[in-house]
Motif scaffolding. Structure first.
Motif, PDB file in Angstrom:
ATOM      1  N   ILE A   6      -1.736   1.386 -54.096  1.00  0.00           N
ATOM      2  CA  ILE A   6      -1.821   1.220 -52.899  1.00  0.00           C
ATOM      3  C   ILE A   6      -2.049   2.893 -52.790  1.00  0.00           C
ATOM      4  O   ILE A   6      -1.812   3.461 -53.989  1.00  0.00           O
ATOM      5  N   GLN A   7      -3.738   3.207 -51.957  1.00  0.00           N
ATOM      6  CA  GLN A   7      -4.734   4.235 -51.686  1.00  0.00           C
ATOM      7  C   GLN A   7      -3.677   4.706 -50.719  1.00  0.00           C
ATOM      8  O   GLN A   7      -4.141   4.700 -49.573  1.00  0.00           O
ATOM      9  N   ARG A   8      -3.801   6.199 -51.113  1.00  0.00           N
ATOM     10  CA  ARG A   8      -3.161   7.057 -50.394  1.00  0.00           C
ATOM     11  C   ARG A   8      -3.763   8.337 -50.647  1.00  0.00           C
ATOM     12  O   ARG A   8      -3.454   8.624 -51.930  1.00  0.00           O
ATOM     13  N   ASP A   9      -4.840   9.204 -49.553  1.00  0.00           N
ATOM     14  CA  ASP A   9      -5.331  10.856 -50.168  1.00  0.00           C
ATOM     15  C   ASP A   9      -5.788  10.593 -51.448  1.00  0.00           C
ATOM     16  O   ASP A   9      -6.031  11.122 -52.075  1.00  0.00           O
ATOM     17  N   ASP A  10      -6.250   9.330 -51.124  1.00  0.00           N
ATOM     18  CA  ASP A  10      -7.491   9.810 -52.707  1.00  0.00           C
ATOM     19  C   ASP A  10      -6.777   9.581 -53.982  1.00  0.00           C
ATOM     20  O   ASP A  10      -6.761   9.790 -54.498  1.00  0.00           O
ATOM     21  N   LYS A  11      -5.648   8.976 -53.437  1.00  0.00           N
ATOM     22  CA  LYS A  11      -4.673   8.961 -54.967  1.00  0.00           C
ATOM     23  C   LYS A  11      -4.767   7.267 -55.313  1.00  0.00           C
ATOM     24  O   LYS A  11      -3.955   6.499 -54.100  1.00  0.00           O
ATOM     25  N   ASN A  12      -4.727   6.624 -56.348  1.00  0.00           N
ATOM     26  CA  ASN A  12      -3.780   5.697 -56.620  1.00  0.00           C
ATOM     27  C   ASN A  12      -2.336   5.683 -56.593  1.00  0.00           C
ATOM     28  O   ASN A  12      -2.182   6.246 -57.879  1.00  0.00           O
ATOM     29  N   ILE A  13      -1.797   5.097 -56.614  1.00  0.00           N
ATOM     30  CA  ILE A  13      -0.229   4.583 -56.305  1.00  0.00           C
ATOM     31  C   ILE A  13       0.680   3.910 -56.464  1.00  0.00           C
ATOM     32  O   ILE A  13      -0.056   2.942 -56.217  1.00  0.00           O
ATOM     33  N   VAL A  14       1.520   3.951 -57.567  1.00  0.00           N
ATOM     34  CA  VAL A  14       2.655   2.720 -57.221  1.00  0.00           C
ATOM     35  C   VAL A  14       4.358   3.149 -56.841  1.00  0.00           C
ATOM     36  O   VAL A  14       4.427   4.198 -57.067  1.00  0.00           O
ATOM     37  N   TYR A  15       4.615   2.379 -56.157  1.00  0.00           N
ATOM     38  CA  TYR A  15       6.148   2.857 -56.361  1.00  0.00           C
ATOM     39  C   TYR A  15       6.821   1.990 -57.702  1.00  0.00           C
ATOM     40  O   TYR A  15       7.040   0.952 -58.000  1.00  0.00           O
ATOM     41  N   LYS A  20      17.748   2.887 -57.626  1.00  0.00           N
ATOM     42  CA  LYS A  20      18.200   2.287 -56.956  1.00  0.00           C
ATOM     43  C   LYS A  20      17.660   3.006 -55.719  1.00  0.00           C
ATOM     44  O   LYS A  20      17.657   2.491 -54.521  1.00  0.00           O
ATOM     45  N   LYS A  21      16.446   3.650 -56.409  1.00  0.00           N
ATOM     46  CA  LYS A  21      15.596   4.513 -54.761  1.00  0.00           C
ATOM     47  C   LYS A  21      13.919   4.235 -56.022  1.00  0.00           C
ATOM     48  O   LYS A  21      13.873   3.896 -57.231  1.00  0.00           O
ATOM     49  N   ALA A  22      13.266   4.389 -54.916  1.00  0.00           N
ATOM     50  CA  ALA A  22      11.475   4.474 -54.408  1.00  0.00           C
ATOM     51  C   ALA A  22      10.990   5.161 -55.821  1.00  0.00           C
ATOM     52  O   ALA A  22      11.718   6.527 -54.795  1.00  0.00           O
ATOM     53  N   HIS A  23      10.164   5.422 -56.541  1.00  0.00           N
ATOM     54  CA  HIS A  23       9.648   6.807 -56.631  1.00  0.00           C
ATOM     55  C   HIS A  23       7.879   6.543 -56.735  1.00  0.00           C
ATOM     56  O   HIS A  23       7.655   6.053 -57.454  1.00  0.00           O
ATOM     57  N   GLU A  24       7.282   7.578 -56.321  1.00  0.00           N
ATOM     58  CA  GLU A  24       5.902   6.874 -55.718  1.00  0.00           C
ATOM     59  C   GLU A  24       5.442   7.564 -57.570  1.00  0.00           C
ATOM     60  O   GLU A  24       5.827   9.122 -57.793  1.00  0.00           O
ATOM     61  N   VAL A  25       4.121   6.846 -57.843  1.00  0.00           N
ATOM     62  CA  VAL A  25       4.049   7.420 -59.396  1.00  0.00           C
ATOM     63  C   VAL A  25       2.504   7.357 -59.198  1.00  0.00           C
ATOM     64  O   VAL A  25       1.873   6.655 -58.825  1.00  0.00           O
ATOM     65  N   LYS A  26       1.204   8.777 -59.374  1.00  0.00           N
ATOM     66  CA  LYS A  26       0.355   8.285 -59.423  1.00  0.00           C
ATOM     67  C   LYS A  26      -0.106   7.392 -60.639  1.00  0.00           C
ATOM     68  O   LYS A  26       0.406   7.795 -61.731  1.00  0.00           O
ATOM     69  N   VAL A  27      -1.209   6.931 -60.514  1.00  0.00           N
ATOM     70  CA  VAL A  27      -1.471   5.751 -61.942  1.00  0.00           C
ATOM     71  C   VAL A  27      -3.123   6.140 -61.283  1.00  0.00           C
ATOM     72  O   VAL A  27      -4.301   6.205 -60.524  1.00  0.00           O
ATOM     73  N   GLU A  28      -3.821   6.186 -63.249  1.00  0.00           N
ATOM     74  CA  GLU A  28      -5.255   6.009 -63.399  1.00  0.00           C
ATOM     75  C   GLU A  28      -5.075   4.763 -63.171  1.00  0.00           C
ATOM     76  O   GLU A  28      -4.881   4.349 -64.527  1.00  0.00           O
ATOM     77  N   LEU A  29      -6.530   3.925 -62.849  1.00  0.00           N
ATOM     78  CA  LEU A  29      -6.656   2.734 -63.006  1.00  0.00           C
ATOM     79  C   LEU A  29      -7.962   2.242 -63.822  1.00  0.00           C
ATOM     80  O   LEU A  29      -8.416   3.632 -64.226  1.00  0.00           O
TER      81      LEU A  29
END
Length: 70
Positions: A6-15, A20-29
Motif C-alpha cells: 500500500i502506498q500511503r503518505d509517500d511510504k510503501n507499507i505492508v501489514y 492476531k493483530k495487524a501491524h503496519e511496516v514500512k518497506v523498501e522496494l
C-alpha cells in the motif's frame, strides 16, 4: 505479491499479522515485475504478510489468518 503493498503518505507499507493483530511496516522496494515485487528491507524472515483486505486495516486491527494455496 505486488497487491500486498500500500502506498500511503509517500511510504510503501505492508501489514503483517502478529498475535492476531495487524501491524503496519514500512518497506523498501526493489525490482517489480507487475505481479511480484522485491522487498529490500522492512520485513524479517517468518513475517506473515496480509495479502487480502489490507486496504481496510490500521495498526492494531484484529485479523484472522486464513490459509491460502496461492
Amino acid at each position: 505479491k505486488s497487491e500486498s503493498i500500500i502506498q500511503r503518505d509517500d511510504k510503501n507499507i505492508v501489514y503483517i499479522s502478529k498475535g492476531k493483530k495487524a501491524h503496519e511496516v514500512k518497506v523498501e522496494l526493489g525490482l517489480d515485475n507487475g505481479d511480484y515485487v522485491e522487498i529490500k528491507s522492512g520485513l524479517n524472515q517468518g513475517d506473515r504478510v496480509v495479502t487480502k483486505g489490507q486496504d481496510y486495516l490500521q495498526n492494531g486491527t484484529t485479523v484472522k489468518e486464513v490459509r491460502s494455496d496461492n
